[in-house]
Motif scaffolding. Structure first.
Motif, PDB file in Angstrom:
ATOM      1  N   SER A   1     -33.883  -9.824 -16.968  1.00  0.00           N
ATOM      2  CA  SER A   1     -32.732  -9.306 -17.702  1.00  0.00           C
ATOM      3  C   SER A   1     -31.708 -10.404 -17.952  1.00  0.00           C
ATOM      4  CB  SER A   1     -32.094  -8.154 -16.925  1.00  0.00           C
ATOM      5  OG  SER A   1     -31.591  -8.622 -15.707  1.00  0.00           O
ATOM      6  N   SER A   2     -30.891 -10.197 -18.958  1.00  0.00           N
ATOM      7  CA  SER A   2     -29.889 -11.201 -19.314  1.00  0.00           C
ATOM      8  C   SER A   2     -28.764 -11.275 -18.291  1.00  0.00           C
ATOM      9  CB  SER A   2     -29.308 -10.903 -20.700  1.00  0.00           C
ATOM     10  OG  SER A   2     -28.680  -9.639 -20.693  1.00  0.00           O
ATOM     11  N   ASN A   3     -28.578 -10.206 -17.503  1.00  0.00           N
ATOM     12  CA  ASN A   3     -27.504 -10.235 -16.511  1.00  0.00           C
ATOM     13  C   ASN A   3     -28.006 -10.655 -15.137  1.00  0.00           C
ATOM     14  OD1 ASN A   3     -28.901  -7.984 -15.673  1.00  0.00           O
ATOM     15  ND2 ASN A   3     -27.138  -6.604 -15.683  1.00  0.00           N
ATOM     16  N   GLU A   4     -29.200 -11.225 -15.074  1.00  0.00           N
ATOM     17  CA  GLU A   4     -29.752 -11.688 -13.804  1.00  0.00           C
ATOM     18  C   GLU A   4     -28.783 -12.686 -13.172  1.00  0.00           C
ATOM     19  OE1 GLU A   4     -33.725 -13.958 -12.292  1.00  0.00           O
ATOM     20  OE2 GLU A   4     -33.908 -12.627 -14.008  1.00  0.00           O
ATOM     21  N   GLY A   5     -28.407 -12.440 -11.930  1.00  0.00           N
ATOM     22  CA  GLY A   5     -27.461 -13.298 -11.239  1.00  0.00           C
ATOM     23  C   GLY A   5     -26.017 -12.834 -11.389  1.00  0.00           C
ATOM     24  N   ASP A   6     -25.742 -12.009 -12.404  1.00  0.00           N
ATOM     25  CA  ASP A   6     -24.385 -11.509 -12.594  1.00  0.00           C
ATOM     26  C   ASP A   6     -24.067 -10.360 -11.647  1.00  0.00           C
ATOM     27  OD1 ASP A   6     -24.036 -13.323 -14.624  1.00  0.00           O
ATOM     28  OD2 ASP A   6     -24.477 -11.884 -16.217  1.00  0.00           O
ATOM     29  N   THR A   7     -25.008  -9.454 -11.460  1.00  0.00           N
ATOM     30  CA  THR A   7     -24.805  -8.299 -10.586  1.00  0.00           C
ATOM     31  C   THR A   7     -25.970  -8.196  -9.613  1.00  0.00           C
ATOM     32  OG1 THR A   7     -25.941  -6.833 -12.139  1.00  0.00           O
ATOM     33  CG2 THR A   7     -23.553  -7.002 -12.363  1.00  0.00           C
ATOM     34  N   PRO A   8     -25.693  -7.672  -8.432  1.00  0.00           N
ATOM     35  CA  PRO A   8     -26.769  -7.532  -7.450  1.00  0.00           C
ATOM     36  C   PRO A   8     -27.741  -6.435  -7.873  1.00  0.00           C
ATOM     37  CG  PRO A   8     -24.735  -6.594  -6.614  1.00  0.00           C
ATOM     38  CD  PRO A   8     -24.410  -7.252  -7.920  1.00  0.00           C
ATOM     39  N   PRO A   9     -28.941  -6.445  -7.328  1.00  0.00           N
ATOM     40  CA  PRO A   9     -29.906  -5.381  -7.625  1.00  0.00           C
ATOM     41  C   PRO A   9     -29.330  -4.015  -7.260  1.00  0.00           C
ATOM     42  CG  PRO A   9     -30.965  -7.148  -6.418  1.00  0.00           C
ATOM     43  CD  PRO A   9     -29.496  -7.440  -6.438  1.00  0.00           C
ATOM     44  N   ILE A  10     -29.874  -2.975  -7.841  1.00  0.00           N
ATOM     45  CA  ILE A  10     -29.362  -1.622  -7.637  1.00  0.00           C
ATOM     46  C   ILE A  10     -29.340  -1.233  -6.163  1.00  0.00           C
ATOM     47  CG2 ILE A  10     -31.603  -0.537  -8.030  1.00  0.00           C
ATOM     48  CD1 ILE A  10     -28.236   0.901  -9.148  1.00  0.00           C
ATOM     49  N   TYR A  11     -30.330  -1.668  -5.387  1.00  0.00           N
ATOM     50  CA  TYR A  11     -30.367  -1.312  -3.973  1.00  0.00           C
ATOM     51  C   TYR A  11     -29.124  -1.813  -3.248  1.00  0.00           C
ATOM     52  CZ  TYR A  11     -31.940  -0.636   0.795  1.00  0.00           C
ATOM     53  OH  TYR A  11     -32.018  -0.260   2.108  1.00  0.00           O
ATOM     54  N   GLU A  12     -28.705  -3.032  -3.518  1.00  0.00           N
ATOM     55  CA  GLU A  12     -27.505  -3.571  -2.866  1.00  0.00           C
ATOM     56  C   GLU A  12     -26.271  -2.770  -3.241  1.00  0.00           C
ATOM     57  OE1 GLU A  12     -27.129  -7.795  -3.354  1.00  0.00           O
ATOM     58  OE2 GLU A  12     -29.198  -8.134  -2.763  1.00  0.00           O
ATOM     59  N   ASP A  13     -26.181  -2.343  -4.501  1.00  0.00           N
ATOM     60  CA  ASP A  13     -25.067  -1.494  -4.924  1.00  0.00           C
ATOM     61  C   ASP A  13     -25.078  -0.169  -4.165  1.00  0.00           C
ATOM     62  OD1 ASP A  13     -24.135  -3.357  -6.758  1.00  0.00           O
ATOM     63  OD2 ASP A  13     -25.129  -2.417  -8.482  1.00  0.00           O
ATOM     64  N   LEU A  14     -26.259   0.427  -4.053  1.00  0.00           N
ATOM     65  CA  LEU A  14     -26.368   1.706  -3.354  1.00  0.00           C
ATOM     66  C   LEU A  14     -26.025   1.569  -1.877  1.00  0.00           C
ATOM     67  CD1 LEU A  14     -29.586   3.134  -5.016  1.00  0.00           C
ATOM     68  CD2 LEU A  14     -27.244   3.967  -5.301  1.00  0.00           C
ATOM     69  N   VAL A  15     -26.463   0.483  -1.255  1.00  0.00           N
ATOM     70  CA  VAL A  15     -26.134   0.261   0.151  1.00  0.00           C
ATOM     71  C   VAL A  15     -24.624   0.156   0.323  1.00  0.00           C
ATOM     72  CG1 VAL A  15     -26.287  -1.409   2.052  1.00  0.00           C
ATOM     73  CG2 VAL A  15     -28.341  -0.757   0.790  1.00  0.00           C
ATOM     74  N   ARG A  16     -23.973  -0.546  -0.569  1.00  0.00           N
ATOM     75  CA  ARG A  16     -22.516  -0.670  -0.499  1.00  0.00           C
ATOM     76  C   ARG A  16     -21.835   0.683  -0.675  1.00  0.00           C
ATOM     77  NH1 ARG A  16     -22.793  -5.542  -2.911  1.00  0.00           N
ATOM     78  NH2 ARG A  16     -22.709  -4.690  -4.996  1.00  0.00           N
ATOM     79  N   GLU A  17     -22.336   1.494  -1.599  1.00  0.00           N
ATOM     80  CA  GLU A  17     -21.709   2.780  -1.894  1.00  0.00           C
ATOM     81  C   GLU A  17     -22.033   3.857  -0.868  1.00  0.00           C
ATOM     82  OE1 GLU A  17     -22.885   3.953  -5.805  1.00  0.00           O
ATOM     83  OE2 GLU A  17     -22.111   2.123  -6.720  1.00  0.00           O
ATOM     84  N   ARG A  18     -23.296   3.898  -0.431  1.00  0.00           N
ATOM     85  CA  ARG A  18     -23.762   5.035   0.370  1.00  0.00           C
ATOM     86  C   ARG A  18     -24.177   4.666   1.787  1.00  0.00           C
ATOM     87  NH1 ARG A  18     -23.944   9.871  -2.961  1.00  0.00           N
ATOM     88  NH2 ARG A  18     -23.646   9.047  -5.040  1.00  0.00           N
ATOM     89  N   GLY A  19     -24.252   3.399   2.121  1.00  0.00           N
ATOM     90  CA  GLY A  19     -24.753   2.982   3.417  1.00  0.00           C
ATOM     91  C   GLY A  19     -26.246   2.702   3.328  1.00  0.00           C
ATOM     92  N   ASP A  20     -26.782   2.064   4.332  1.00  0.00           N
ATOM     93  CA  ASP A  20     -28.197   1.691   4.329  1.00  0.00           C
ATOM     94  C   ASP A  20     -29.009   2.833   4.928  1.00  0.00           C
ATOM     95  OD1 ASP A  20     -30.666   0.508   4.370  1.00  0.00           O
ATOM     96  OD2 ASP A  20     -29.943  -1.406   5.160  1.00  0.00           O
ATOM     97  N   VAL A  21     -29.421   3.756   4.074  1.00  0.00           N
ATOM     98  CA  VAL A  21     -30.143   4.946   4.501  1.00  0.00           C
ATOM     99  C   VAL A  21     -31.477   4.575   5.135  1.00  0.00           C
ATOM    100  CG1 VAL A  21     -31.185   7.111   3.710  1.00  0.00           C
ATOM    101  CG2 VAL A  21     -28.998   6.348   2.760  1.00  0.00           C
TER     102      VAL A  21
END
Length: 56
Positions: free
Chosen positions: A4-24
């Motif tokens: 993707s063109s935003n590679e390196g700009d934002t973390p993968p979705i899993y890292e976002d989810l861990v930040r938002e919801r905790g590491d399930v």
């Protein structure tokens, strides 16, 4: 395709989810280890073969 063109700009979705919801996944693993330890205690497994309590 190279990615993707935003590679390196934002973390993968899993890292976002861990930040938002905790590491399930890690929480589930810890709960499973605790349940396994408690089951071994209740079933009277031989002390040499019992797993260590989680977090030890």
């Amino acid at each position: 395709m190279t990615g993707s063109s935003n590679e390196g700009d934002t973390p993968p979705i899993y890292e976002d989810l861990v930040r938002e919801r905790g590491d399930v996944v890690a929480d589930a693993q810890a709960a499973a280890e605790q349940a396994q330890y408690q089951a071994a205690q209740l079933l009277g497994s031989h002390p040499l073969h019992q797993p260590q309590p989680p977090g030890v």
